[in-house]
Enzyme design. Structure first.
Site, PDB file in Angstrom:
ATOM      1  N   PRO A 136      44.874 -12.907  50.128  1.00 28.01           N
ATOM      2  CA  PRO A 136      46.233 -12.705  48.989  1.00 28.01           C
ATOM      3  C   PRO A 136      46.824 -13.948  49.793  1.00 28.01           C
ATOM      4  O   PRO A 136      46.636 -14.754  50.526  1.00 28.01           O
ATOM      5  CB  PRO A 136      46.373 -11.313  49.812  1.00 28.01           C
ATOM      6  CG  PRO A 136      45.753 -11.768  51.104  1.00 28.01           C
ATOM      7  CD  PRO A 136      44.044 -12.177  50.899  1.00 28.01           C
ATOM      8  N   ASP A 137      48.122 -14.022  48.545  1.00 32.35           N
ATOM      9  CA  ASP A 137      49.017 -15.684  49.448  1.00 32.35           C
ATOM     10  C   ASP A 137      50.250 -14.949  49.163  1.00 32.35           C
ATOM     11  O   ASP A 137      50.943 -14.112  49.034  1.00 32.35           O
ATOM     12  CB  ASP A 137      49.340 -15.472  47.396  1.00 32.35           C
ATOM     13  CG  ASP A 137      50.337 -17.158  47.961  1.00 32.35           C
ATOM     14  OD1 ASP A 137      51.013 -16.954  48.827  1.00 32.35           O
ATOM     15  OD2 ASP A 137      49.734 -18.352  46.612  1.00 32.35           O
ATOM     16  N   ILE A 138      50.117 -14.694  50.784  1.00 32.44           N
ATOM     17  CA  ILE A 138      50.915 -14.241  51.627  1.00 32.44           C
ATOM     18  C   ILE A 138      52.339 -14.848  51.569  1.00 32.44           C
ATOM     19  O   ILE A 138      53.304 -13.750  51.077  1.00 32.44           O
ATOM     20  CB  ILE A 138      50.601 -14.508  53.058  1.00 32.44           C
ATOM     21  CG1 ILE A 138      49.175 -14.025  53.859  1.00 32.44           C
ATOM     22  CG2 ILE A 138      52.211 -13.310  54.175  1.00 32.44           C
ATOM     23  CD1 ILE A 138      49.262 -14.546  55.032  1.00 32.44           C
ATOM     24  N   LYS A 165      56.180 -19.170  43.474  1.00 35.97           N
ATOM     25  CA  LYS A 165      56.232 -19.023  45.211  1.00 35.97           C
ATOM     26  C   LYS A 165      57.655 -18.240  45.195  1.00 35.97           C
ATOM     27  O   LYS A 165      57.841 -17.466  45.996  1.00 35.97           O
ATOM     28  CB  LYS A 165      55.124 -18.882  46.198  1.00 35.97           C
ATOM     29  CG  LYS A 165      54.098 -19.507  45.981  1.00 35.97           C
ATOM     30  CD  LYS A 165      53.510 -20.315  46.916  1.00 35.97           C
ATOM     31  CE  LYS A 165      52.192 -20.663  46.662  1.00 35.97           C
ATOM     32  NZ  LYS A 165      50.907 -20.605  47.760  1.00 35.97           N
ATOM     33  N   ASP A 184      42.972 -19.966  51.559  1.00 37.15           N
ATOM     34  CA  ASP A 184      42.373 -19.089  50.538  1.00 37.15           C
ATOM     35  C   ASP A 184      41.687 -18.405  50.169  1.00 37.15           C
ATOM     36  O   ASP A 184      41.354 -17.691  49.735  1.00 37.15           O
ATOM     37  CB  ASP A 184      42.114 -20.415  49.546  1.00 37.15           C
ATOM     38  CG  ASP A 184      44.320 -21.762  49.472  1.00 37.15           C
ATOM     39  OD1 ASP A 184      45.124 -20.702  49.632  1.00 37.15           O
ATOM     40  OD2 ASP A 184      44.241 -22.522  49.360  1.00 37.15           O
ATOM     41  N   LYS A 207      54.871 -25.301  43.863  1.00 34.31           N
ATOM     42  CA  LYS A 207      54.517 -23.835  43.970  1.00 34.31           C
ATOM     43  C   LYS A 207      56.225 -23.215  44.239  1.00 34.31           C
ATOM     44  O   LYS A 207      56.134 -22.556  44.711  1.00 34.31           O
ATOM     45  CB  LYS A 207      54.182 -23.905  45.418  1.00 34.31           C
ATOM     46  CG  LYS A 207      52.670 -25.098  45.391  1.00 34.31           C
ATOM     47  CD  LYS A 207      52.001 -25.333  46.399  1.00 34.31           C
ATOM     48  CE  LYS A 207      50.701 -25.794  46.198  1.00 34.31           C
ATOM     49  NZ  LYS A 207      50.080 -26.155  47.189  1.00 34.31           N
ATOM     50  N   PHE A 220      54.838 -24.387  53.224  1.00 30.76           N
ATOM     51  CA  PHE A 220      54.915 -26.182  52.810  1.00 30.76           C
ATOM     52  C   PHE A 220      53.765 -26.367  52.099  1.00 30.76           C
ATOM     53  O   PHE A 220      53.109 -25.071  52.249  1.00 30.76           O
ATOM     54  CB  PHE A 220      54.104 -26.051  54.631  1.00 30.76           C
ATOM     55  CG  PHE A 220      56.068 -25.777  55.269  1.00 30.76           C
ATOM     56  CD1 PHE A 220      56.000 -24.684  55.990  1.00 30.76           C
ATOM     57  CD2 PHE A 220      55.946 -27.182  56.298  1.00 30.76           C
ATOM     58  CE1 PHE A 220      57.134 -24.251  56.629  1.00 30.76           C
ATOM     59  CE2 PHE A 220      57.444 -26.829  57.179  1.00 30.76           C
ATOM     60  CZ  PHE A 220      57.861 -25.815  57.402  1.00 30.76           C
ATOM     61  N   ASN A 224      39.676 -24.137  58.860  1.00 25.38           N
ATOM     62  CA  ASN A 224      40.831 -25.205  58.731  1.00 25.38           C
ATOM     63  C   ASN A 224      41.350 -26.269  58.906  1.00 25.38           C
ATOM     64  O   ASN A 224      40.741 -25.868  60.678  1.00 25.38           O
ATOM     65  CB  ASN A 224      42.067 -25.647  57.220  1.00 25.38           C
ATOM     66  CG  ASN A 224      42.995 -24.572  57.843  1.00 25.38           C
ATOM     67  OD1 ASN A 224      43.677 -24.975  58.476  1.00 25.38           O
ATOM     68  ND2 ASN A 224      43.426 -23.692  56.761  1.00 25.38           N
ATOM     69  N   LYS A 282      24.215 -11.938  64.005  1.00 21.35           N
ATOM     70  CA  LYS A 282      24.623 -13.333  62.852  1.00 21.35           C
ATOM     71  C   LYS A 282      23.417 -13.831  62.149  1.00 21.35           C
ATOM     72  O   LYS A 282      21.750 -13.133  61.614  1.00 21.35           O
ATOM     73  CB  LYS A 282      23.929 -13.747  64.292  1.00 21.35           C
ATOM     74  CG  LYS A 282      24.354 -15.576  64.698  1.00 21.35           C
ATOM     75  CD  LYS A 282      23.424 -15.978  66.072  1.00 21.35           C
ATOM     76  CE  LYS A 282      23.248 -17.562  66.224  1.00 21.35           C
ATOM     77  NZ  LYS A 282      22.801 -18.324  66.799  1.00 21.35           N
TER      78      LYS A 282
END
Ligand code: CTP
Length: 405
Positions: A303-305, A339, A277, A335, A321, A208, A287
């Site tokens: 995984p959502d750390i 979380k 994500d 969120k 964030f 990203n 390759k």
């Protein structure tokens, strides 16, 4: 800003690295410090006082006695300033300081000094390795002086080794801690930053637009304020912040492993990384070759750390964030609750001057209680300062047994 209005005394002693002290003055002035330079007699063999006077805009101290000397400076200067930096500090100057000798203006000032002192040694590698120099530095450290390790590389004498004066920007960074409030002293802070790379094959990956700048600013400012900082960074081109322990990772799974390991020992987690994500379900070992047919990739959720740490947290302050394109505050609040966070920092990534890659950010800080704090467009360092103010408020409230939410 950290140095605005701060007064710095720069002591320059006689080594070839004295030329770098001129650049140090320029940098300190550019971050709004007021710099008073004092040179030893030997330093004046390498550089003229006029250079330092022109760069600092202040008269340079060169002698205890004689025309132009001030009868009180040798006592007052080391007490009036906010911090003292000795760069370069020669083996001779270090020896005199360790022995308590005051035989010129600089060493006499140092005998009466009451403010934090940063010593930046620079010398030939054999001098640096000499046990008497090391013993002298140990003595200075035991008396509360901060000593910056010299860098390794080409030395002016032709040798290659340890003894080079660190770059002026690194010295400014080390000095920043000496003039900052130390409200994070004794506290451990874990920061994540940057993007993650999720491999498709050995040469391609999903990523990203995160540059890591916000997380690096947080790590830098937390260190300045006295914290012990660990920065877990995804791939970025940014230099490691001075004083900070940096662990480089690539994928979300690597980042999770590193965060899991560190989290139990810290007081605060600032999760500024833009964690991917999804990852390709089947990363190819070879390759992928071009062909006429459509390629399809299957993706597996990562995984959502942050969510995992939010569920595990005990006394830690956990900050998330949220970079959003729509419904900024509603999404951020969702969120924050989902979380189990203490704070969330939301920003609108549609704006060209906030968020990815740029040095500025416009954020809203939302806590579990109270009104959201909507900040104007600021530098990422200024944003980091305000986030850290909120974190320290929460930590202090917890230590005092109030909720602080
Ligand atoms: N985060 C994380 N692990 C992930 C995804 C996100 O720890 N796998 C963290 C980010 O570091 C950030 C916060 O969660 O601090 C919010 O990230 P964001 O991508 O906005 O949230 P998501 O939960 O992924 O929601 P969505 O992408 O659907 O907006």
């Amino acid at each position: 800003m950290t140095f605005t209005g701060k007064r710095i005394l720069l002591g320059v002693s006689g080594g070839i690295a004295a030329y770098k002290a001129a650049e140090l003055v320029r940098r300190l002035v550019s971050v709004r410090a007021r710099v008073k330079v004092v040179m030893t007699r030997a330093a004046q063999e390498f550089m003229g006082p006029l250079t330092f006077q022109a760069l600092s805009g202040e008269k340079v101290g060169t002698a205890l006695f004689g025309p132009g000397s001030d009868p009180l400076e040798h006592v007052s200067l080391g007490q009036e300033v906010d911090a003292i930096v000795l760069a370069p500090a020669t083996a001779n100057l270090i020896g005199k300081l360790a022995a308590g000798i005051g035989d010129d203006l600089l060493t006499t000032i140092m005998l009466a000094a009451t403010k934090p002192i940063l010593v930046c040694p620079a010398m030939n590698d054999q001098m640096w390795a000499n046990p008497v120099v090391q013993e002298n530095l140990d003595r200075l450290q035991a008396r509360g002086f901060q000593v910056m390790a010299p860098e390794s590389g080409d030395l002016a004498c032709g040798a290659v080794g340890l003894g080079r004066l660190p770059e002026p920007e690194t010295i400014v960074e080390a000095l920043a801690r000496l003039v900052s409030k130390q409200d994070f002293a004794g506290r451990r802070v874990l920061v994540t930053a940057g993007p993650t790379h999720e491999d498709l094959d050995p040469v391609r990956f999903l990523t990203n637009r995160s540059s890591g700048k916000m997380g690096y600013a947080l790590a830098r400012m937390a260190w300045r304020r006295g914290a012990e900082v660990c920065l877990i960074s995804g791939p970025t081109a940014l230099a490691p912040p001075y004083g900070v322990e940096r662990l480089m990772v690539r994928s979300a799974q690597d980042m999770l492993k590193a965060v899991r390991q560190r989290f139990p020992k810290v007081d605060a987690l600032l999760m500024a990384a833009a964690v991917g994500d999804y990852r390709p379900t089947h990363a190819k070992a070879r390759k992928i070759k071009r062909g006429p047919q459509e390629e399809q990739f299957q993706l597996t959720p990562n995984p959502d750390i942050l969510k995992e740490m939010g569920a595990l947290k005990k006394r830690q302050v956990v900050v998330g964030f949220a970079a959003e394109t729509h419904d900024l505050e509603d999404e951020a609040r969702r969120k924050l609750a989902a979380k189990n966070l203490d704070l969330i920092v939301a920003n609108d990534v549609n704006r060209p001057d906030a968020g990815f890659q740029v040095d500025t950010n416009e954020v809203t800080i939302i806590a579990r209680q109270g009104e959201p704090l909507r900040l104007p467009l600021l530098t990422k360092e200024e944003v980091a300062e305000i986030i850290l103010d909120r974190v320290v408020e929460l930590l202090t409230a917890r230590e005092q047994g109030t909720t602080g939410a």
